[in-house]
Write a protein that holds these residues in place. Structure first.
Motif, PDB file in Angstrom:
ATOM      1  N   ALA A  52       0.843  -1.244  -0.077  1.00  0.00           N
ATOM      2  CA  ALA A  52       0.052  -0.051   0.043  1.00  0.00           C
ATOM      3  C   ALA A  52       0.871   1.225  -0.027  1.00  0.00           C
ATOM      4  O   ALA A  52       2.062   1.104   0.691  1.00  0.00           O
ATOM      5  CB  ALA A  52      -0.951  -0.088   1.140  1.00  0.00           C
ATOM      6  N   PRO A  53       0.552   2.418  -0.604  1.00  0.00           N
ATOM      7  CA  PRO A  53       1.104   3.540  -0.355  1.00  0.00           C
ATOM      8  C   PRO A  53       1.449   3.808   0.893  1.00  0.00           C
ATOM      9  O   PRO A  53       0.560   3.810   1.751  1.00  0.00           O
ATOM     10  CB  PRO A  53       0.112   4.545  -1.070  1.00  0.00           C
ATOM     11  CG  PRO A  53      -0.588   3.864  -2.012  1.00  0.00           C
ATOM     12  CD  PRO A  53      -1.082   2.667  -1.329  1.00  0.00           C
ATOM     13  N   GLY A  54       2.757   4.397   1.121  1.00  0.00           N
ATOM     14  CA  GLY A  54       3.206   4.742   2.583  1.00  0.00           C
ATOM     15  C   GLY A  54       3.775   3.830   3.271  1.00  0.00           C
ATOM     16  O   GLY A  54       4.501   3.997   4.360  1.00  0.00           O
ATOM     17  N   THR A  55       3.984   2.796   2.647  1.00  0.00           N
ATOM     18  CA  THR A  55       4.722   1.778   3.136  1.00  0.00           C
ATOM     19  C   THR A  55       6.194   2.157   3.437  1.00  0.00           C
ATOM     20  O   THR A  55       6.757   2.573   2.250  1.00  0.00           O
ATOM     21  CB  THR A  55       4.708   0.509   2.465  1.00  0.00           C
ATOM     22  OG1 THR A  55       3.461  -0.121   2.692  1.00  0.00           O
ATOM     23  CG2 THR A  55       5.575  -0.882   3.337  1.00  0.00           C
ATOM     24  N   LEU A  56       7.031   1.976   4.690  1.00  0.00           N
ATOM     25  CA  LEU A  56       8.318   2.281   4.720  1.00  0.00           C
ATOM     26  C   LEU A  56       9.425   1.218   5.163  1.00  0.00           C
ATOM     27  O   LEU A  56       8.780   0.238   5.459  1.00  0.00           O
ATOM     28  CB  LEU A  56       8.270   3.618   5.534  1.00  0.00           C
ATOM     29  CG  LEU A  56       8.022   3.449   7.164  1.00  0.00           C
ATOM     30  CD1 LEU A  56       9.098   2.440   7.903  1.00  0.00           C
ATOM     31  CD2 LEU A  56       7.821   4.619   8.040  1.00  0.00           C
TER      32      LEU A  56
END
Length: 545
Positions: free
Chosen positions: A109-113
């Motif tokens: 998902a977008p935002g995974t770090l």
């Protein structure tokens, strides 16, 4: 040294406590029931909202933690071709880009770090994913503040929330890859927090709406439920407005039978009130019967005593004036017999008059001007008390009242006799007549020693006795003011007394005629004692100030 609390410190202030208690007591039962019901609904909604919010937040964070562990699993297992330079077992160390490839890999998902740590726990390299316009993921490297926020995390494999500058709250977990590289992986908690905030807003709105609905419903319900109590209160109010201290009282008011159901609290109150009214009615009937019997006895006894008293006085006077010689002691005894018989006759006459007034015997009403009546009464008082200074304060125009002349003259005579009897010589007694918005006002003033404060509330009771300053020095029966009160009350008027040392005032307010009510108040004159409208030349007139 500790300073004492100043005036602004309300701690332990009893006045504040009493004020708060009085404010609560001023609330009606309906208001208290409504407040308690709304408070109960508010407490229930608050508890339900808090429990629901905590449960949902815990559930969503568990889901997020599962997602973080999934990312950690992908981060620790590198693809098979990462680190291979060709066929064979010779492997080279993976590059940071290869280690962090899971951040922008498929399924994230977008935002995974992701971040790579050194042996001291400091971030060497890291990035987080962001969606592009083509909905592909691209990695954005960390800045210095974001690196510092992710440095020094414990290696316990437990997700925790960390506030990353510029990114917000993240659920972070520290892991070690298959090659022994310390890593930090995480996913944003923004969606979870937004969901919880929406739930809180919805709960607040629903609670507010529920409180408004509960308030309206409670107001209607309590108003309907308290109608029987209001009917009971209305019955008690009607009874409280009745004159119960004298005369025959018809106590027929009762709480309706529908409001006396013993199965309800209001019904128990209504039934108890009905029983109380029944007992009070029986007591009032017994009291009235007893009063009637006593009045009848006093009237009959007074009437029967008049004849023998007259006979005693007549025989004593006849004996004293007879031709037979009698000694000085016998003559003195006969004089005392006449004096005491006369005094007892006065007492009997007063008792008989009070009995007749109590029985409600009608008076002979006629239109009467108060000024000539007052002049006559003061003239008589001047003759009986020459040691006092008597004055009149009369208006120029007639002051008409509807009254019984004989009874009203007796009121004036009793008030003037009271002033003469209970004040020393040289006391100034003034009789004043004036108009009043509700009729006519008659006042008798003196500058004597005054009525004792302990006696003043009971001065119109029968056989009331004063102290030495106003004691019985001239054969007073203690019934003069009681007769004045009874006569004025029978006329529909009111008599009051005010007294301080040096000034005593008896005020008689009588209902006037139509002519009196329409007349304008005019300047009046003060006539010296004993003056009549056709007074002798020796009388003097002074303008009233």
């Amino acid at each position: 040294m500790t300073a004492a609390p100043g005036p602004s410190a309300p701690i332990g202030n009893p006045a504040v406590t009493r004020s708060a208690t009085a404010s609560r007591r001023r609330w009606s039962l309906r208001a208290r029931l409504l407040a308690w019901s709304v408070t109960l609904v508010a407490v229930v909604c608050t508890v339900v909202g808090v429990v629901t919010t905590v449960a949902l937040q815990s559930y969503l964070y568990k889901q997020l933690d599962g997602s973080v562990r999934g990312v950690a699993g992908r981060a620790t297992h590198l693809p098979p071709d990462v680190g291979h330079s060709g066929p064979g077992p010779d492997l080279s160390a993976p590059t940071p880009a290869q280690v962090l490839g899971f951040v922008t890999g498929g399924g994230q998902a977008p935002g995974t770090l992701g971040a790579i740590l050194d042996l001291k726990g400091q971030v060497i390299d890291g990035q987080f994913s962001a969606a592009t316009q083509s909905r592909d993921l691209t990695g954005i490297p960390f800045n210095g503040a974001q690196r510092a926020a992710l440095s020094g995390l414990a290696l316990d494999g437990t997700p925790r929330t960390v506030d990353i500058p510029g990114l917000g709250d993240y659920r972070i977990m520290r892991v070690v890859s298959e090659d022994g590289v310390p890593l930090v992986v995480g996913q944003p908690a923004k969606d979870v927090q937004n969901t919880v905030r929406k739930l809180i807003v919805i709960t607040i709105c629903v609670t507010a709406g529920g409180l408004v609905a509960a308030g309206l419903a409670g107001a209607v319900t309590t108003r309907y439920a308290l109608r029987p109590l209001r009917r009971v209160a209305a019955t008690a109010t009607r009874v409280s407005e009745l004159r119960l201290d004298r005369g025959e009282v018809a106590l027929h008011d009762r709480v309706p039978v529908s409001d006396t159901d013993p199965r309800t609290e209001v019904g128990q109150v209504g039934a108890a009130l009905n029983r109380l009214l029944g007992h009070v009615g029986s007591a009032l009937e017994a009291r009235h019967a007893s009063e009637t019997q006593v009045r009848q006895f006093v009237a009959d006894a007074s009437h029967e005593l008049r004849t023998p008293l007259a006979s005693i006085r007549g025989y004593a006077e006849l004996t004293r004036r007879g031709g037979e010689p009698i000694g000085p002691d016998t003559r003195h005894a006969l004089g005392r017999i006449e004096s005491e018989a006369k005094r007892m006759t006065t007492l009997v006459e007063d008792l008989l008059l009070l009995a007749r007034l109590d029985a409600g015997r009608p008076l002979s009403y006629e239109a009467l001007d108060l000024s000539p009546l007052v002049v006559d009464a003061v003239s008589d008082a001047r003759a009986a008390g020459p040691g006092h200074r008597w004055r009149l304060d009369l208006p120029d125009d007639p002051v008409l009242v509807r009254a019984d002349p004989a009874r009203l003259h007796q009121v004036l005579a009793n008030l003037l006799a009271n002033a003469r009897t209970h004040t020393p010589p040289d006391t100034t007694v003034t009789a004043r007549v004036s108009r009043h918005p509700r009729g006519a006002l008659l006042e008798v003033l003196d500058n004597g020693p005054g009525i004792p404060a302990t006696l003043l509330p009971y001065v119109f009771e029968r056989f009331a006795r004063g102290e030495v300053s106003r004691s019985r020095t001239a054969g007073s029966t203690g019934l003069g003011l009681a007769i004045a009160h009874a006569v004025v009350t029978a006329h529909g008027g009111r008599i009051t007394a005010e007294s301080v040392p040096g000034r005593t005032v008896f005020r008689v307010l009588l209902p006037g005629t139509a002519d009196t009510a329409a007349a304008d108040t005019a300047p009046a004159e003060s006539v010296s004692a004993g003056a009549r409208p056709d007074s002798q030349a020796g009388d003097r007139l002074t303008t009233r100030s």
